[in-house]
Design an enzyme around this catalytic site. Structure first.
Site, PDB file in Angstrom:
ATOM      1  N   GLY A 112      -2.762  -9.650  14.856  1.00  0.00           N
ATOM      2  CA  GLY A 112      -1.900  -9.888  13.698  1.00  0.00           C
ATOM      3  C   GLY A 112      -0.633 -10.629  14.089  1.00  0.00           C
ATOM      4  O   GLY A 112      -0.398 -10.931  15.268  1.00  0.00           O
TER       5      GLY A 112
ATOM      6  N   ASP B 265      -8.739  -5.342  17.315  1.00  0.00           N
ATOM      7  CA  ASP B 265      -8.534  -5.879  15.972  1.00  0.00           C
ATOM      8  C   ASP B 265      -9.908  -5.998  15.316  1.00  0.00           C
ATOM      9  O   ASP B 265     -10.884  -6.267  16.017  1.00  0.00           O
ATOM     10  CB  ASP B 265      -7.861  -7.262  16.050  1.00  0.00           C
TER      11      ASP B 265
ATOM     12  N   VAL C 104     -10.348   0.286  13.612  1.00  0.00           N
ATOM     13  CA  VAL C 104      -9.688   1.566  13.918  1.00  0.00           C
ATOM     14  C   VAL C 104     -10.183   2.728  13.051  1.00  0.00           C
ATOM     15  O   VAL C 104      -9.872   3.880  13.347  1.00  0.00           O
ATOM     16  CB  VAL C 104      -8.136   1.485  13.803  1.00  0.00           C
TER      17      VAL C 104
ATOM     18  N   ASN D 123      -7.390   8.275  14.403  1.00  0.00           N
ATOM     19  CA  ASN D 123      -8.195   7.861  15.560  1.00  0.00           C
ATOM     20  C   ASN D 123      -7.317   7.380  16.705  1.00  0.00           C
ATOM     21  O   ASN D 123      -7.598   7.662  17.876  1.00  0.00           O
ATOM     22  CB  ASN D 123      -9.187   6.756  15.149  1.00  0.00           C
TER      23      ASN D 123
ATOM     24  N   ARG E 213      -5.671  12.300  23.984  1.00  0.00           N
ATOM     25  CA  ARG E 213      -6.612  12.322  25.115  1.00  0.00           C
ATOM     26  C   ARG E 213      -5.910  11.960  26.412  1.00  0.00           C
ATOM     27  O   ARG E 213      -6.075  12.602  27.437  1.00  0.00           O
ATOM     28  CB  ARG E 213      -7.747  11.327  24.815  1.00  0.00           C
TER      29      ARG E 213
ATOM     30  N   TYR F 294      -0.774   0.764   0.092  1.00  0.00           N
ATOM     31  CA  TYR F 294      -0.024   0.464   1.318  1.00  0.00           C
ATOM     32  C   TYR F 294       1.032   1.541   1.578  1.00  0.00           C
ATOM     33  O   TYR F 294       1.078   2.149   2.646  1.00  0.00           O
ATOM     34  CB  TYR F 294       0.627  -0.907   1.189  1.00  0.00           C
TER      35      TYR F 294
ATOM     36  N   LYS G  16       0.984   4.517   4.612  1.00  0.00           N
ATOM     37  CA  LYS G  16       1.992   4.569   5.678  1.00  0.00           C
ATOM     38  C   LYS G  16       2.736   5.908   5.649  1.00  0.00           C
ATOM     39  O   LYS G  16       3.098   6.433   6.702  1.00  0.00           O
ATOM     40  CB  LYS G  16       2.974   3.412   5.537  1.00  0.00           C
TER      41      LYS G  16
ATOM     42  N   ARG H 230       3.088 -13.940   1.309  1.00  0.00           N
ATOM     43  CA  ARG H 230       4.452 -13.426   1.447  1.00  0.00           C
ATOM     44  C   ARG H 230       5.453 -14.562   1.308  1.00  0.00           C
ATOM     45  O   ARG H 230       5.144 -15.734   1.465  1.00  0.00           O
ATOM     46  CB  ARG H 230       4.613 -12.666   2.753  1.00  0.00           C
TER      47      ARG H 230
HETATM   48  N1  UDP Z   1       8.241 -13.595  -3.727  1.00  0.00           N
HETATM   49  C1  UDP Z   1       8.558 -14.722  -4.467  1.00  0.00           C
HETATM   50  N2  UDP Z   1       7.736 -15.800  -4.394  1.00  0.00           N
HETATM   51  C2  UDP Z   1       6.610 -15.834  -3.619  1.00  0.00           C
HETATM   52  C3  UDP Z   1       6.303 -14.689  -2.856  1.00  0.00           C
HETATM   53  C4  UDP Z   1       7.137 -13.577  -2.944  1.00  0.00           C
HETATM   54  O1  UDP Z   1       9.578 -14.738  -5.177  1.00  0.00           O
HETATM   55  O2  UDP Z   1       5.917 -16.856  -3.620  1.00  0.00           O
HETATM   56  C5  UDP Z   1       9.144 -12.423  -3.779  1.00  0.00           C
HETATM   57  C6  UDP Z   1       8.444 -11.103  -4.061  1.00  0.00           C
HETATM   58  O3  UDP Z   1       8.317 -10.877  -5.446  1.00  0.00           O
HETATM   59  C7  UDP Z   1       9.393 -10.116  -3.399  1.00  0.00           C
HETATM   60  C8  UDP Z   1       9.962 -10.902  -2.212  1.00  0.00           C
HETATM   61  O4  UDP Z   1       9.733 -12.271  -2.507  1.00  0.00           O
HETATM   62  O5  UDP Z   1      10.444  -9.769  -4.256  1.00  0.00           O
HETATM   63  C9  UDP Z   1       9.315 -10.557  -0.895  1.00  0.00           C
HETATM   64  O6  UDP Z   1       7.933 -10.580  -1.087  1.00  0.00           O
HETATM   65  P1  UDP Z   1       6.894 -10.458   0.098  1.00  0.00           P
HETATM   66  O7  UDP Z   1       5.528 -10.533  -0.527  1.00  0.00           O
HETATM   67  O8  UDP Z   1       7.206 -11.416   1.163  1.00  0.00           O
HETATM   68  O9  UDP Z   1       7.120  -9.011   0.722  1.00  0.00           O
HETATM   69  P2  UDP Z   1       7.616  -7.604   0.171  1.00  0.00           P
HETATM   70  O10 UDP Z   1       9.001  -7.482   0.676  1.00  0.00           O
HETATM   71  O11 UDP Z   1       7.564  -7.560  -1.321  1.00  0.00           O
HETATM   72  O12 UDP Z   1       6.660  -6.647   0.784  1.00  0.00           O
END
Ligand code: UDP
Length: 309
Positions: free
Chosen positions: A10, A31, A57, A99, A106, A145, A149, A186
């Site tokens: 990743g 992975d 995993v 896991n 272990r 998610y 976590k 993201r």
């Molecule tokens: N965001 C945005 N435009 C994009 C992608 C994300 O405005 O094309 C915004 C999203 O709504 C959030 C922030 O950017 O408020 C961060 O989003 P990301 O998916 O990177 O991660 P998050 O912090 O939400 O897990």
């Protein structure tokens, strides 16, 4: 020392493995490549101190040890991908964590869980301190998610309490840098890719929601310090420099092409309004704080995405 790292292919995993090997350690990376990418580990190919194994995993890891440390990073961490794979996301946090904890038990190894600021949900306490319990919607689209976590943290503490496992929990805030997946949706890869293509930057909502962005090299430094510490309770790792998404879009636009336009799209459900780590604990405990400026980090990230074209 010898380490087992899940999610090695990743974005953060690949940087973390590179750092451990550079420090003279031996690493076995695993992975299942659901979101990881072998290309992220090109820099370690042929290195006798690194081995990559295809492994999911959610099935027990029976590979040969012993390991001095087990780091559980395997996770589907981008909203776009965990919306698409909610069951797998829950499984890597729950069964996957158990896991990996078993391997640590272990081998009597140090265990590090990479958790998330999403444990705080849409936070009512600002900035977020580790003692805040969070405001998470348990049935919303992000719950797969967030709750996986939170469960992972609970399981990690249970192994510590019941088995005396030497566990650690990092709560990672938004992190960016080279090797983020271009298509993971993201905000950093989305804006950089849009800017490099001369397209409009897609701002979700009115862009007034905030995030705090940490460069991956800084984050990895914090993770290594935490791994070698004795701390058992969660530690926030992130950059406390907070900005609105609109301000962030302006920074990316300024770095690539100031004439680009913005396009406003609907805000996804339960998108946290604000997020900023209180890193007082990491500072006191680890002597850690981020050093890379946003301008430098953005420059390196843009150079990486340009190189992919
Ligand atoms: N965001 C945005 N435009 C994009 C992608 C994300 O405005 O094309 C915004 C999203 O709504 C959030 C922030 O950017 O408020 C961060 O989003 P990301 O998916 O990177 O991660 P998050 O912090 O939400 O897990």
């Amino acid at each position: 020392m010898r380490f087992l790292v899940s999610g090695a292919a990743g974005f953060i995993g690949s940087h973390f493995c590179g750092r451990l090997v550079a420090d003279g350690h031996e690493v076995v990376g695993v992975d299942n490549f659901i979101t990881g990418n072998r290309g992220n580990l090109e820099h370690l190919e042929g290195n006798p101190f690194f081995r990559l194994e295809e492994h999911d995993v959610t099935t027990p890891f029976t590979g040969r040890g012993p390991f001095d440390g087990v780091i559980h990073m395997a996770s589907i961490a981008s909203p776009r991908f965990y919306f698409a794979h909610p069951v797998e996301t829950l499984e890597s946090g729950s069964t996957g964590t158990r896991n990996m904890l078993e391997v640590a038990r272990r081998d009597k190894a140090r265990f590090l869980l990479t958790s998330t600021s999403e444990c705080y949900g849409d936070p009512e306490v600002h900035p977020q301190v580790e003692t805040y319990w969070g405001n998470v919607n348990p049935v919303g689209p992000r719950s797969c998610y967030d709750e996986s976590k939170r469960y992972a943290e609970a399981m990690t503490m249970a192994y510590h309490r019941v088995h005396g496992a030497r566990t650690a929990i990092a709560r990672i805030f938004n992190t960016y840098g080279p090797r983020m997946a271009l298509d993971d949706g993201r905000v950093v890869p989305a804006f950089v890719d849009q800017a490099l293509r001369g397209r409009k930057l897609t701002i979700f909502g009115d862009g007034s929601q905030t995030r705090s962005f940490c460069y991956v090299r800084d984050l990895v430094e914090g993770l290594v310090l935490l791994l070698f510490s004795e701390e058992r309770y969660p530690v926030n790792l992130g950059n406390p420099e907070e900005m609105t998404i609109l301000q962030f879009a302006e920074r990316i636009r300024g770095a690539v092409d100031p004439t680009l336009e913005f396009e406003y799209l609907p805000l996804p459900q339960d998108d946290p309004r604000r997020r900023r780590p209180d890193i007082g604990k990491a500072k006191r405990l680890l002597g850690w704080e981020p050093r890379v400026s946003l301008d430098d980090g953005i420059r390196e990230t843009i150079a990486y995405f340009r190189g992919l074209r």
